[in-house]
Motif scaffolding. Structure first.
Motif, PDB file in Angstrom:
ATOM      1  N   ASN A 347       5.113   6.350  17.005  1.00 28.70           N
ATOM      2  CA  ASN A 347       4.187   5.517  17.793  1.00 28.70           C
ATOM      3  C   ASN A 347       3.801   4.219  17.109  1.00 28.70           C
ATOM      4  OD1 ASN A 347       3.819   6.922  20.055  1.00 28.70           O
ATOM      5  ND2 ASN A 347       1.708   7.564  19.637  1.00 28.70           N
ATOM      6  N   ASP A 348       3.524   4.304  15.813  1.00 25.71           N
ATOM      7  CA  ASP A 348       3.020   3.118  15.113  1.00 25.71           C
ATOM      8  C   ASP A 348       4.148   2.299  14.490  1.00 25.71           C
ATOM      9  OD1 ASP A 348       0.540   4.117  15.753  1.00 25.71           O
ATOM     10  OD2 ASP A 348       0.171   5.007  13.796  1.00 25.71           O
ATOM     11  N   TYR A 349       4.827   2.904  13.530  1.00 27.95           N
ATOM     12  CA  TYR A 349       5.797   2.175  12.703  1.00 27.95           C
ATOM     13  C   TYR A 349       7.056   1.825  13.509  1.00 27.95           C
ATOM     14  CZ  TYR A 349       8.469   1.501   8.244  1.00 27.95           C
ATOM     15  OH  TYR A 349       9.210   1.030   7.181  1.00 27.95           O
ATOM     16  N   GLY A 350       7.669   2.859  14.089  1.00 29.15           N
ATOM     17  CA  GLY A 350       8.913   2.634  14.831  1.00 29.15           C
ATOM     18  C   GLY A 350       8.680   1.729  16.026  1.00 29.15           C
ATOM     19  N   GLU A 379      -5.699 -14.889  12.945  1.00 28.81           N
ATOM     20  CA  GLU A 379      -6.692 -14.640  11.895  1.00 28.81           C
ATOM     21  C   GLU A 379      -6.825 -13.135  11.573  1.00 28.81           C
ATOM     22  OE1 GLU A 379      -8.610 -16.885  10.326  1.00 28.81           O
ATOM     23  OE2 GLU A 379     -10.008 -15.510   9.321  1.00 28.81           O
ATOM     24  N   ALA A 380      -6.944 -12.332  12.640  1.00 29.12           N
ATOM     25  CA  ALA A 380      -7.136 -10.887  12.441  1.00 29.12           C
ATOM     26  C   ALA A 380      -5.926 -10.282  11.733  1.00 29.12           C
ATOM     27  CB  ALA A 380      -7.357 -10.203  13.784  1.00 29.12           C
ATOM     28  N   LEU A 381      -4.750 -10.767  12.083  1.00 32.66           N
ATOM     29  CA  LEU A 381      -3.535 -10.224  11.465  1.00 32.66           C
ATOM     30  C   LEU A 381      -3.477 -10.588   9.980  1.00 32.66           C
ATOM     31  CD1 LEU A 381      -0.916  -8.666  12.072  1.00 32.66           C
ATOM     32  CD2 LEU A 381       0.184 -10.856  12.517  1.00 32.66           C
ATOM     33  N   ARG A 382      -3.806 -11.842   9.674  1.00 31.52           N
ATOM     34  CA  ARG A 382      -3.803 -12.279   8.264  1.00 31.52           C
ATOM     35  C   ARG A 382      -4.850 -11.524   7.459  1.00 31.52           C
ATOM     36  NH1 ARG A 382      -1.619 -17.445   7.777  1.00 31.52           N
ATOM     37  NH2 ARG A 382       0.061 -17.536   9.274  1.00 31.52           N
ATOM     38  N   THR A 383      -5.995 -11.322   8.062  1.00 27.26           N
ATOM     39  CA  THR A 383      -7.063 -10.600   7.356  1.00 27.26           C
ATOM     40  C   THR A 383      -6.612  -9.171   7.077  1.00 27.26           C
ATOM     41  OG1 THR A 383      -8.601 -11.927   8.596  1.00 27.26           O
ATOM     42  CG2 THR A 383      -9.535 -10.019   7.461  1.00 27.26           C
ATOM     43  N   ALA A 384      -5.981  -8.560   8.070  1.00 25.89           N
ATOM     44  CA  ALA A 384      -5.490  -7.189   7.883  1.00 25.89           C
ATOM     45  C   ALA A 384      -4.453  -7.156   6.768  1.00 25.89           C
ATOM     46  CB  ALA A 384      -4.891  -6.663   9.186  1.00 25.89           C
ATOM     47  N   PHE A 385      -3.593  -8.147   6.733  1.00 30.96           N
ATOM     48  CA  PHE A 385      -2.566  -8.224   5.688  1.00 30.96           C
ATOM     49  C   PHE A 385      -3.221  -8.292   4.304  1.00 30.96           C
ATOM     50  CE2 PHE A 385      -0.651 -11.628   2.989  1.00 30.96           C
ATOM     51  CZ  PHE A 385       0.313 -10.850   2.383  1.00 30.96           C
ATOM     52  N   ALA A 386      -4.176  -9.188   4.159  1.00 24.28           N
ATOM     53  CA  ALA A 386      -4.808  -9.368   2.842  1.00 24.28           C
ATOM     54  C   ALA A 386      -5.550  -8.099   2.414  1.00 24.28           C
ATOM     55  CB  ALA A 386      -5.758 -10.558   2.888  1.00 24.28           C
ATOM     56  N   ALA A 387      -6.247  -7.492   3.367  1.00 23.62           N
ATOM     57  CA  ALA A 387      -7.020  -6.288   3.031  1.00 23.62           C
ATOM     58  C   ALA A 387      -6.080  -5.139   2.672  1.00 23.62           C
ATOM     59  CB  ALA A 387      -7.908  -5.899   4.206  1.00 23.62           C
ATOM     60  N   SER A 388      -5.007  -4.981   3.442  1.00 22.06           N
ATOM     61  CA  SER A 388      -4.059  -3.883   3.174  1.00 22.06           C
ATOM     62  C   SER A 388      -3.427  -4.069   1.804  1.00 22.06           C
ATOM     63  CB  SER A 388      -2.937  -3.869   4.209  1.00 22.06           C
ATOM     64  OG  SER A 388      -3.451  -3.558   5.456  1.00 22.06           O
ATOM     65  N   ARG A 403      -3.931   6.973   0.185  1.00 23.61           N
ATOM     66  CA  ARG A 403      -4.688   5.751   0.490  1.00 23.61           C
ATOM     67  C   ARG A 403      -3.758   4.555   0.612  1.00 23.61           C
ATOM     68  NH1 ARG A 403      -8.270   3.978  -3.454  1.00 23.61           N
ATOM     69  NH2 ARG A 403      -8.393   5.961  -4.538  1.00 23.61           N
ATOM     70  N   ALA A 404      -2.729   4.551  -0.222  1.00 23.43           N
ATOM     71  CA  ALA A 404      -1.751   3.456  -0.154  1.00 23.43           C
ATOM     72  C   ALA A 404      -1.109   3.448   1.229  1.00 23.43           C
ATOM     73  CB  ALA A 404      -0.690   3.652  -1.234  1.00 23.43           C
ATOM     74  N   LEU A 405      -0.726   4.620   1.694  1.00 26.42           N
ATOM     75  CA  LEU A 405      -0.062   4.694   3.000  1.00 26.42           C
ATOM     76  C   LEU A 405      -1.038   4.374   4.131  1.00 26.42           C
ATOM     77  CD1 LEU A 405       2.261   7.710   2.236  1.00 26.42           C
ATOM     78  CD2 LEU A 405       3.007   5.430   2.930  1.00 26.42           C
ATOM     79  N   ALA A 406      -2.263   4.834   3.992  1.00 26.23           N
ATOM     80  CA  ALA A 406      -3.251   4.504   5.035  1.00 26.23           C
ATOM     81  C   ALA A 406      -3.426   2.985   5.106  1.00 26.23           C
ATOM     82  CB  ALA A 406      -4.582   5.194   4.739  1.00 26.23           C
ATOM     83  N   ALA A 407      -3.413   2.328   3.940  1.00 23.63           N
ATOM     84  CA  ALA A 407      -3.585   0.867   3.915  1.00 23.63           C
ATOM     85  C   ALA A 407      -2.403   0.175   4.589  1.00 23.63           C
ATOM     86  CB  ALA A 407      -3.725   0.385   2.472  1.00 23.63           C
ATOM     87  N   ILE A 408      -1.197   0.672   4.323  1.00 24.52           N
ATOM     88  CA  ILE A 408      -0.021   0.065   4.972  1.00 24.52           C
ATOM     89  C   ILE A 408      -0.121   0.250   6.491  1.00 24.52           C
ATOM     90  CG2 ILE A 408       2.489   0.051   5.154  1.00 24.52           C
ATOM     91  CD1 ILE A 408       2.597   1.187   2.276  1.00 24.52           C
ATOM     92  N   TRP A 409      -0.573   1.431   6.878  1.00 26.70           N
ATOM     93  CA  TRP A 409      -0.667   1.697   8.325  1.00 26.70           C
ATOM     94  C   TRP A 409      -1.769   0.879   8.996  1.00 26.70           C
ATOM     95  CZ3 TRP A 409       3.401   3.840   6.552  1.00 26.70           C
ATOM     96  CH2 TRP A 409       4.361   4.307   7.440  1.00 26.70           C
ATOM     97  N   ASP A 410      -2.749   0.456   8.230  1.00 28.35           N
ATOM     98  CA  ASP A 410      -3.744  -0.474   8.802  1.00 28.35           C
ATOM     99  C   ASP A 410      -3.037  -1.743   9.262  1.00 28.35           C
ATOM    100  OD1 ASP A 410      -5.886   1.162   8.419  1.00 28.35           O
ATOM    101  OD2 ASP A 410      -6.538   0.230   6.538  1.00 28.35           O
ATOM    102  N   LEU A 411      -2.070  -2.189   8.451  1.00 23.83           N
ATOM    103  CA  LEU A 411      -1.342  -3.404   8.832  1.00 23.83           C
ATOM    104  C   LEU A 411      -0.396  -3.124  10.007  1.00 23.83           C
ATOM    105  CD1 LEU A 411      -0.688  -6.364   8.459  1.00 23.83           C
ATOM    106  CD2 LEU A 411       0.944  -5.738   6.658  1.00 23.83           C
TER     107      LEU A 411
END
Ligand code: ME8
Length: 642
Positions: A347-350, A379-388, A403-411
């Motif tokens: 659903n998310d990645y693929g 803006e929201a996409l860039r912010t998500a990138f920086a935070a992830s 946590r690393a994977l959760a952060a990637i999935w935030d992006l």
């Protein structure tokens, strides 16, 4: 010069076939090795097999072959599994190799020369299952703490003066709080060493399958002295260039059950031999299945090879590292694995890959556009990138893979939201070509970054993603993801089949996923305010059935499929991490929840809420405004509320 990184797994006993525990440590080490390579470091990743000792001798006898033949056969099965799981080690050591035996003899002689080995008589309990000595006090119902049989042995033995090294080890530990991780394990080891160390027996005379003690071949070296030495012998011993380069950076990944050997015995052996201890070690938890320790007797053993074959190696790797906090115990569930495939991966990645490249194909013949017109959604996409990115780097440093994977999935999710918010199909219809260029570029850049970051976890699928994107080699490493926009324009992309096809045939899933259809249970139920007439008196026994406890929130994220829910992982003081879905997303942000102490109804029957298994319920008050219950003061997770 590039930094060096040395990561090791335990070397595995060859008495039986590899199981999920072996796979777990090895793929965590592989993910770390791949990550550090992607950072541009010089990496050495070691694994191998532990082939001496009574346990192996007995297994060979049972199989009717020589110990070496048996070891050779089983050791090969480990290497086959590592191939299936895409483990890219630099070296695989076997303790029956002469290069190893020579270094063990050398280490022994160094410890002897330091005056730390003396001859005595061992009299006490020994467990072949653990290959370990136990005192009377340590036995549980006449067995070792891990449940293995013990036998009383009396034999001449060489002893190591472990007692002499207690103070030095304590000093070493105190100066390096990160020497043992996670912190709870560090504290456990410090407490153990503070009590004072006793000398240990380090040779055996009642069997032959081991490395002979130098000048006293009637003794064989205790299998743990033999085994631990692999970390140095694989580098060629203390005088070799590989040792010089990598030993100062050594990180041992191990299971919690073998921590004492690594955090107490091993540094002391090294100190005695005049060598420095490793840099650090991390002890992970254990996997259970259906709530029980895996064992042939219970018929609940998970075969990692079969799982990888059925679901794909990448998927299995992802699941083991995403599902459970590295360091805590976890319960394996095929249903949860399938949920992760359909949710996170399909659903998310693929989906992000297929819809982005699908649109790129449709509107731009699959060619990555350059530049374009900026828009408010960027803006929201860039912010998500920086935070992830920030969370990811920190989490990988701490080996917090979940946590690393959760952060990637935030992006990843921010990427999917970006599609919805920018509606490229509408831009195409309106003829807003410049804006469409920018949106499509940003989606491709999101894919590239996500692709690079997932290479350690999904080595094949992430490489496939980057191939479909046509990403050149110089934008496939972590430094190239430091800033947005490194993906060159003009690349020819290809859409291809779905990366992770959804598992539709849930009817074929194991029984645990077939349970009644689940509907989300609101928590707390705001619509149904209790009234006086709803209240009936209950007996104390009824109340006593509730397992109410103090619990701590470890991680929090938005539920992937339900806006009003937060998905939390919680420490309820029972040695494992549990997932709880709570209907509080309108009242608390995930950030506010992390680290919060809450009150948990721990024995509420687990139920699946929008695809996520929830085990328990947080107590809260209020309807329009909801406030979580907490306890005054600082009580540890697990404290009972009565
Ligand atoms: O201990 N879940 O080898 P080993 C997670 N030869 N990890 C598990 C597990 C489970 N259910 N079951 C076992 C040895 N493990 C020695 C090591 S190193 C110098 C010598 C883990 O084959 C366990 O915690 O018995 C340990 O880290 C590893 O599997 C190897 O176990």
């Amino acid at each position: 010069m590039a930094a060096s990184y040395y990561v090791t797994t335990p070397i595995y006993y060859v008495n039986a076939d590899p199981h999920i525990g072996h796979a777990y440590t090895t793929l965590a080490a592989d993910a770390l090795a791949r990550w550090h390579r992607l950072l541009g470091e010089d990496v050495y990743f070691l694994t191998g097999t532990d082939e001496h000792g009574k346990k192996i001798e007995e297994a060979a006898q049972k199989a009717g072959i020589s110990p070496l033949e048996h070891a050779t056969r089983v050791s090969a099965r480990f290497r086959e599994l590592w191939q299936v799981l895409d483990i890219e080690y630099d070296d695989f050591i076997r303790t029956t190799e002469p290069r190893h035996e020579a270094v063990v003899a050398d280490l022994w002689q160094r410890m002897m020369a330091a005056g730390d080995i003396y001859l005595g008589k061992y009299e006490g309990w020994y467990s072949v299952g653990d290959e370990a000595y136990f005192t009377e006090d340590e036995l549980v119902d006449g067995r070792s703490p891990t449940g293995h049989e013990v036998a009383w042995v009396v034999e001449p033995s060489y002893f190591f003066r472990l007692s002499k090294y207690g103070p030095r080890l304590l000093e070493h530990l105190r100066a390096r709080p990160g020497f043992v991780r996670p912190e709870s394990r560090y504290n456990e080891i410090v407490r153990f060493v503070e009590q004072g160390l006793q000398d240990i027996s380090i040779s055996r005379t009642t069997f032959k399958w081991g490395i002979p003690v130098p000048e006293h071949p009637d003794h064989v070296v205790y299998v743990w002295v033999d085994a631990l030495t692999n970390y140095v012998s694989a580098l060629g011993g203390p005088d070799a260039p590989l040792y010089e380069q990598f030993w100062p950076e050594a990180v041992h990944l191990i299971g919690k059950d073998i921590l004492r050997f690594h955090a107490v015995f091993w540094p002391c052996f090294l100190m005695s031999a005049g060598l420095p201890p490793p840099k650090s070690m991390f002890a992970h938890g254990w996997w259970t299945h259906a709530g029980r320790k895996m064992s042939k007797t219970f018929g609940n053993v998970i075969d990692p090879g079969a799982m990888a074959q059925q679901y794909g190696a990448d998927t299995f790797r992802y699941f083991l590292l995403r599902e459970v906090t590295f360091g805590l115990d976890g319960d394996f569930s095929e249903a949860a694995l399938r949920d992760r495939i359909n949710g996170d991966l399909a659903n998310d990645y693929g989906n992000l890959l297929n819809r982005s490249l699908g649109m790129l194909q449709k509107y731009r013949d699959g060619v990555v556009p350059s530049g374009g017109a900026a828009g408010p959604e960027d803006e929201a996409l860039r912010t998500a990138f920086a935070a992830s990115r920030e969370t990811l780097l920190k989490a990988m440093d701490e080996m917090a893979f979940h946590r690393a994977l959760a952060a990637i999935w935030d992006l990843v999710r921010a990427g999917n939201k970006y599609v919805d918010a920018t509606a490229p199909w509408a831009l195409a219809k309106q003829g807003a070509a410049e804006r469409l260029d920018a949106v499509l570029y940003n989606l491709c850049e999101t894919l590239r970054i996500v692709g690079v970051w997932t290479l350690p976890f999904l080595p094949r699928k992430a490489a496939d993603l980057l191939d479909r994107l046509g990403a050149p080699a110089d934008v496939r490493d972590v430094p190239s993801t430091a800033a947005w926009g490194r993906l060159p324009a003009g690349l020819q992309t290809t859409v291809g089949d779905p990366l992770f096809p959804r598992l539709e045939a849930l009817a074929k899933a194991p029984p645990e996923t077939e349970k009644k259809p689940e509907t989300p249970k609101p928590m707390p139920a705001p619509e149904k305010k209790p009234t006086v007439t709803d209240t009936t008196t209950i007996q104390y026994d009824d109340f006593a059935k509730l397992d109410l406890r103090v619990a701590k929130v470890l991680t929090a994220e938005k539920h992937p499929d339900a806006d009003r829910l937060l998905k939390l992982t919680i420490d309820a003081g029972d040695g494992r991490e549990r997932t709880v879905c709570a209907g509080i997303a309108a009242h608390y942000t995930p950030q506010e929840m992390v680290g919060r102490t809450v009150v948990l109804l721990a024995n509420l029957a687990p139920r699946k809420i929008r695809g996520v298994m929830s085990e328990g319920m947080l107590l809260a008050a209020g309807a329009e405004t909801v406030k979580l219950l907490s306890v005054a003061g600082d009580l540890p997770p697990g404290t009972k509320i009565s």
